[in-house]
Design a protein around this motif. Structure first.
Motif, PDB file in Angstrom:
ATOM      1  N   GLY A   1       0.819  -1.211   0.000  1.00  0.00           N
ATOM      2  CA  GLY A   1       0.000   0.000   0.000  1.00  0.00           C
ATOM      3  C   GLY A   1       0.851   1.258   0.000  1.00  0.00           C
ATOM      4  N   GLY A   2       1.958   1.230   0.740  1.00  0.00           N
ATOM      5  CA  GLY A   2       2.834   2.386   0.781  1.00  0.00           C
ATOM      6  C   GLY A   2       3.498   2.644  -0.552  1.00  0.00           C
ATOM      7  N   GLU A   3       3.962   1.586  -1.197  1.00  0.00           N
ATOM      8  CA  GLU A   3       4.597   1.765  -2.501  1.00  0.00           C
ATOM      9  C   GLU A   3       3.591   2.258  -3.539  1.00  0.00           C
ATOM     10  OE1 GLU A   3       7.459  -0.593  -5.689  1.00  0.00           O
ATOM     11  OE2 GLU A   3       6.321  -1.731  -4.196  1.00  0.00           O
ATOM     12  N   ARG A   4       2.349   1.824  -3.427  1.00  0.00           N
ATOM     13  CA  ARG A   4       1.330   2.297  -4.360  1.00  0.00           C
ATOM     14  C   ARG A   4       1.148   3.808  -4.237  1.00  0.00           C
ATOM     15  NH1 ARG A   4      -2.372  -0.854  -2.915  1.00  0.00           N
ATOM     16  NH2 ARG A   4      -3.517   0.521  -1.500  1.00  0.00           N
ATOM     17  N   LEU A   5       1.070   4.311  -3.018  1.00  0.00           N
ATOM     18  CA  LEU A   5       0.928   5.755  -2.829  1.00  0.00           C
ATOM     19  C   LEU A   5       2.184   6.499  -3.278  1.00  0.00           C
ATOM     20  CD1 LEU A   5      -0.865   5.928   0.640  1.00  0.00           C
ATOM     21  CD2 LEU A   5      -1.812   6.572  -1.574  1.00  0.00           C
ATOM     22  N   LEU A   6       3.352   5.949  -3.000  1.00  0.00           N
ATOM     23  CA  LEU A   6       4.588   6.565  -3.467  1.00  0.00           C
ATOM     24  C   LEU A   6       4.611   6.612  -4.993  1.00  0.00           C
ATOM     25  CD1 LEU A   6       7.181   4.913  -1.062  1.00  0.00           C
ATOM     26  CD2 LEU A   6       6.659   7.361  -1.183  1.00  0.00           C
ATOM     27  N   GLY A   7       4.209   5.502  -5.627  1.00  0.00           N
ATOM     28  CA  GLY A   7       4.202   5.452  -7.087  1.00  0.00           C
ATOM     29  C   GLY A   7       3.246   6.443  -7.703  1.00  0.00           C
ATOM     30  N   GLU A   8       2.108   6.661  -7.052  1.00  0.00           N
ATOM     31  CA  GLU A   8       1.131   7.629  -7.559  1.00  0.00           C
ATOM     32  C   GLU A   8       1.657   9.058  -7.481  1.00  0.00           C
ATOM     33  OE1 GLU A   8      -2.380   6.999  -5.305  1.00  0.00           O
ATOM     34  OE2 GLU A   8      -2.828   5.037  -6.204  1.00  0.00           O
ATOM     35  N   HIS A   9       2.658   9.279  -6.643  1.00  0.00           N
ATOM     36  CA  HIS A   9       3.176  10.634  -6.443  1.00  0.00           C
ATOM     37  C   HIS A   9       4.614  10.783  -6.934  1.00  0.00           C
ATOM     38  CE1 HIS A   9      -0.334  10.578  -3.760  1.00  0.00           C
ATOM     39  NE2 HIS A   9      -0.348  11.882  -3.916  1.00  0.00           N
ATOM     40  N   VAL A  10       5.011   9.935  -7.879  1.00  0.00           N
ATOM     41  CA  VAL A  10       6.356  10.048  -8.452  1.00  0.00           C
ATOM     42  C   VAL A  10       6.624  11.441  -9.017  1.00  0.00           C
ATOM     43  CG1 VAL A  10       7.774   9.291 -10.418  1.00  0.00           C
ATOM     44  CG2 VAL A  10       6.841   7.619  -8.830  1.00  0.00           C
ATOM     45  N   PRO A  11       5.681  12.067  -9.764  1.00  0.00           N
ATOM     46  CA  PRO A  11       5.956  13.426 -10.261  1.00  0.00           C
ATOM     47  C   PRO A  11       6.239  14.419  -9.141  1.00  0.00           C
ATOM     48  CG  PRO A  11       4.120  12.473 -11.467  1.00  0.00           C
ATOM     49  CD  PRO A  11       4.405  11.549 -10.317  1.00  0.00           C
ATOM     50  N   VAL A  12       5.513  14.309  -8.035  1.00  0.00           N
ATOM     51  CA  VAL A  12       5.740  15.214  -6.903  1.00  0.00           C
ATOM     52  C   VAL A  12       7.097  14.933  -6.273  1.00  0.00           C
ATOM     53  CG1 VAL A  12       4.957  15.823  -4.586  1.00  0.00           C
ATOM     54  CG2 VAL A  12       3.299  15.573  -6.430  1.00  0.00           C
ATOM     55  N   LEU A  13       7.438  13.660  -6.112  1.00  0.00           N
ATOM     56  CA  LEU A  13       8.731  13.305  -5.533  1.00  0.00           C
ATOM     57  C   LEU A  13       9.874  13.821  -6.391  1.00  0.00           C
ATOM     58  CD1 LEU A  13       7.980   9.621  -4.468  1.00  0.00           C
ATOM     59  CD2 LEU A  13       8.124  11.619  -2.980  1.00  0.00           C
ATOM     60  N   GLU A  14       9.742  13.688  -7.694  1.00  0.00           N
ATOM     61  CA  GLU A  14      10.790  14.168  -8.586  1.00  0.00           C
ATOM     62  C   GLU A  14      10.854  15.691  -8.579  1.00  0.00           C
ATOM     63  OE1 GLU A  14      13.893  13.895 -11.552  1.00  0.00           O
ATOM     64  OE2 GLU A  14      13.179  12.779  -9.808  1.00  0.00           O
ATOM     65  N   LEU A  15       9.711  16.346  -8.526  1.00  0.00           N
ATOM     66  CA  LEU A  15       9.700  17.804  -8.454  1.00  0.00           C
ATOM     67  C   LEU A  15      10.361  18.279  -7.165  1.00  0.00           C
ATOM     68  CD1 LEU A  15       8.760  20.422  -9.834  1.00  0.00           C
ATOM     69  CD2 LEU A  15       6.635  20.225  -8.540  1.00  0.00           C
ATOM     70  N   LEU A  16      10.101  17.597  -6.075  1.00  0.00           N
ATOM     71  CA  LEU A  16      10.740  17.943  -4.803  1.00  0.00           C
ATOM     72  C   LEU A  16      12.243  17.712  -4.887  1.00  0.00           C
ATOM     73  CD1 LEU A  16      10.676  18.752  -1.854  1.00  0.00           C
ATOM     74  CD2 LEU A  16       9.967  16.414  -1.272  1.00  0.00           C
ATOM     75  N   ARG A  17      12.655  16.621  -5.508  1.00  0.00           N
ATOM     76  CA  ARG A  17      14.090  16.364  -5.666  1.00  0.00           C
ATOM     77  C   ARG A  17      14.753  17.478  -6.469  1.00  0.00           C
ATOM     78  NH1 ARG A  17      17.983  14.430  -8.989  1.00  0.00           N
ATOM     79  NH2 ARG A  17      16.584  14.302 -10.785  1.00  0.00           N
ATOM     80  N   LEU A  18      14.102  17.890  -7.556  1.00  0.00           N
ATOM     81  CA  LEU A  18      14.655  18.953  -8.390  1.00  0.00           C
ATOM     82  C   LEU A  18      14.738  20.269  -7.614  1.00  0.00           C
ATOM     83  CD1 LEU A  18      12.745  18.187 -11.703  1.00  0.00           C
ATOM     84  CD2 LEU A  18      15.185  17.843 -11.286  1.00  0.00           C
ATOM     85  N   SER A  19      13.703  20.572  -6.843  1.00  0.00           N
ATOM     86  CA  SER A  19      13.686  21.803  -6.068  1.00  0.00           C
ATOM     87  C   SER A  19      14.807  21.811  -5.038  1.00  0.00           C
ATOM     88  CB  SER A  19      12.331  21.968  -5.377  1.00  0.00           C
ATOM     89  OG  SER A  19      12.302  23.121  -4.568  1.00  0.00           O
ATOM     90  N   LEU A  20      14.993  20.693  -4.336  1.00  0.00           N
ATOM     91  CA  LEU A  20      16.052  20.607  -3.340  1.00  0.00           C
ATOM     92  C   LEU A  20      17.428  20.662  -3.989  1.00  0.00           C
ATOM     93  CD1 LEU A  20      14.529  17.850  -1.045  1.00  0.00           C
ATOM     94  CD2 LEU A  20      14.665  20.294  -0.564  1.00  0.00           C
ATOM     95  N   SER A  21      17.545  20.038  -5.143  1.00  0.00           N
ATOM     96  CA  SER A  21      18.819  20.070  -5.872  1.00  0.00           C
ATOM     97  C   SER A  21      19.155  21.486  -6.314  1.00  0.00           C
ATOM     98  CB  SER A  21      18.751  19.136  -7.082  1.00  0.00           C
ATOM     99  OG  SER A  21      19.955  19.174  -7.822  1.00  0.00           O
ATOM    100  N   ASP A  22      18.149  22.202  -6.832  1.00  0.00           N
ATOM    101  CA  ASP A  22      18.362  23.577  -7.281  1.00  0.00           C
ATOM    102  C   ASP A  22      18.807  24.487  -6.142  1.00  0.00           C
ATOM    103  OD1 ASP A  22      17.853  23.106  -9.908  1.00  0.00           O
ATOM    104  OD2 ASP A  22      15.807  23.885  -9.890  1.00  0.00           O
ATOM    105  N   SER A  23      18.292  24.239  -4.941  1.00  0.00           N
ATOM    106  CA  SER A  23      18.626  25.094  -3.805  1.00  0.00           C
ATOM    107  C   SER A  23      19.904  24.659  -3.101  1.00  0.00           C
ATOM    108  CB  SER A  23      17.467  25.108  -2.797  1.00  0.00           C
ATOM    109  OG  SER A  23      17.305  23.828  -2.205  1.00  0.00           O
ATOM    110  N   GLY A  24      20.489  23.558  -3.562  1.00  0.00           N
ATOM    111  CA  GLY A  24      21.723  23.078  -2.967  1.00  0.00           C
ATOM    112  C   GLY A  24      21.541  22.411  -1.624  1.00  0.00           C
ATOM    113  N   SER A  25      20.327  21.954  -1.323  1.00  0.00           N
ATOM    114  CA  SER A  25      20.069  21.325  -0.033  1.00  0.00           C
ATOM    115  C   SER A  25      20.635  19.911   0.008  1.00  0.00           C
ATOM    116  CB  SER A  25      18.560  21.267   0.238  1.00  0.00           C
ATOM    117  OG  SER A  25      18.300  20.502   1.404  1.00  0.00           O
TER     118      SER A  25
END
Length: 226
Positions: A146-170
């Motif tokens: 169930g957890g992986e299903r919810l994570l998979g449904e939000h892959v675009p959000v996870l990737e967007l968050l990764r990009l945002s954190l990467s851009d800010s140098g976090s």
């Protein structure tokens, strides 16, 4: 955010055994929580667990562990608050990206809560179910399917968050990189969704101050995990 700028995304470990994926989720859940005394006290244990992971994900997690070890608790806490609590594009609440603090978000949150409840988990009144640390802990320790299903449904959000954190140098960007490495590769549809979310930004509040009014379970509006 320049989505056209190439950024390295970690290669998925294929196949990654279920135990290792759950270990990544558990480590990420702890590291994405507020860096208080309890979290900082686990750094040696987390470093030992990280050493057991495959190299592609290990190299994503080791830098943030080193950063937390070398940073004063006050500075680590300040960075956490400035990164996740004060930047709309770096929220750890996954439904915030699509719905912001609007009433429509209530139904999205309800889906999370129903998944948790079906697995026998009831969250406290001051814990929103879409917080990434909560979801990762659930996937790692309660219901990986169930957890992986919810994570998979939000892959675009996870990737967007990764990009945002990467851009800010976090240093926290490495945690998102490790998590996305445990999930299926990004599809063309995912990339379109990432571009849409990045262009639109989280919606503003709708009329009224009850963003979760549609949730019959009366979800709390607290944004805190602390």
């Amino acid at each position: 955010m320049n989505l056209l700028k190439p950024r390295r995304r970690p290669e998925p470990v294929v196949p990654m055994p279920d135990r290792e994926r759950r270990l990544v989720w558990r480590i990420a859940a702890l590291l994405l929580d507020y860096p208080g005394a309890k979290t900082l006290g686990l750094l040696d244990e987390l470093s030992g667990a990280t050493a057991e992971l495959p190299e592609p994900v290990r190299r994503e997690l080791e830098p943030v562990l080193a950063w937390l070890r070398d940073t004063t608790p006050i500075a680590a806490a300040q960075h956490y608050v400035e990164t996740f609590d004060m930047r709309r594009r770096a929220s750890l609440h996954l439904t915030f990206y699509a719905y912001g603090d609007t009433r429509k978000r209530g139904m999205a949150l309800l889906r999370f809560k129903q998944t948790y409840r079906q697995a026998g988990v009831e969250l406290g009144d001051h814990e929103l179910p879409d917080h990434l640390a909560v979801l990762l802990e659930f996937a790692a320790t309660v219901d990986p399917i169930g957890g992986e299903r919810l994570l998979g449904e939000h892959v675009p959000v996870l990737e967007l968050l990764r990009l945002s954190l990467s851009d800010s140098g976090s240093p926290y960007a490495g945690i998102l990189a490790a998590v996305t490495a445990t999930l299926p590769p990004i599809t063309t549809a995912d990339r379109r969704r990432i571009a849409e979310l990045a262009a639109q930004g989280p919606p503003e509040e709708e009329v009224g101050l009850e963003p979760f009014a549609m949730d019959p379970l009366t979800l709390t509006g607290s944004e805190s995990r602390r």
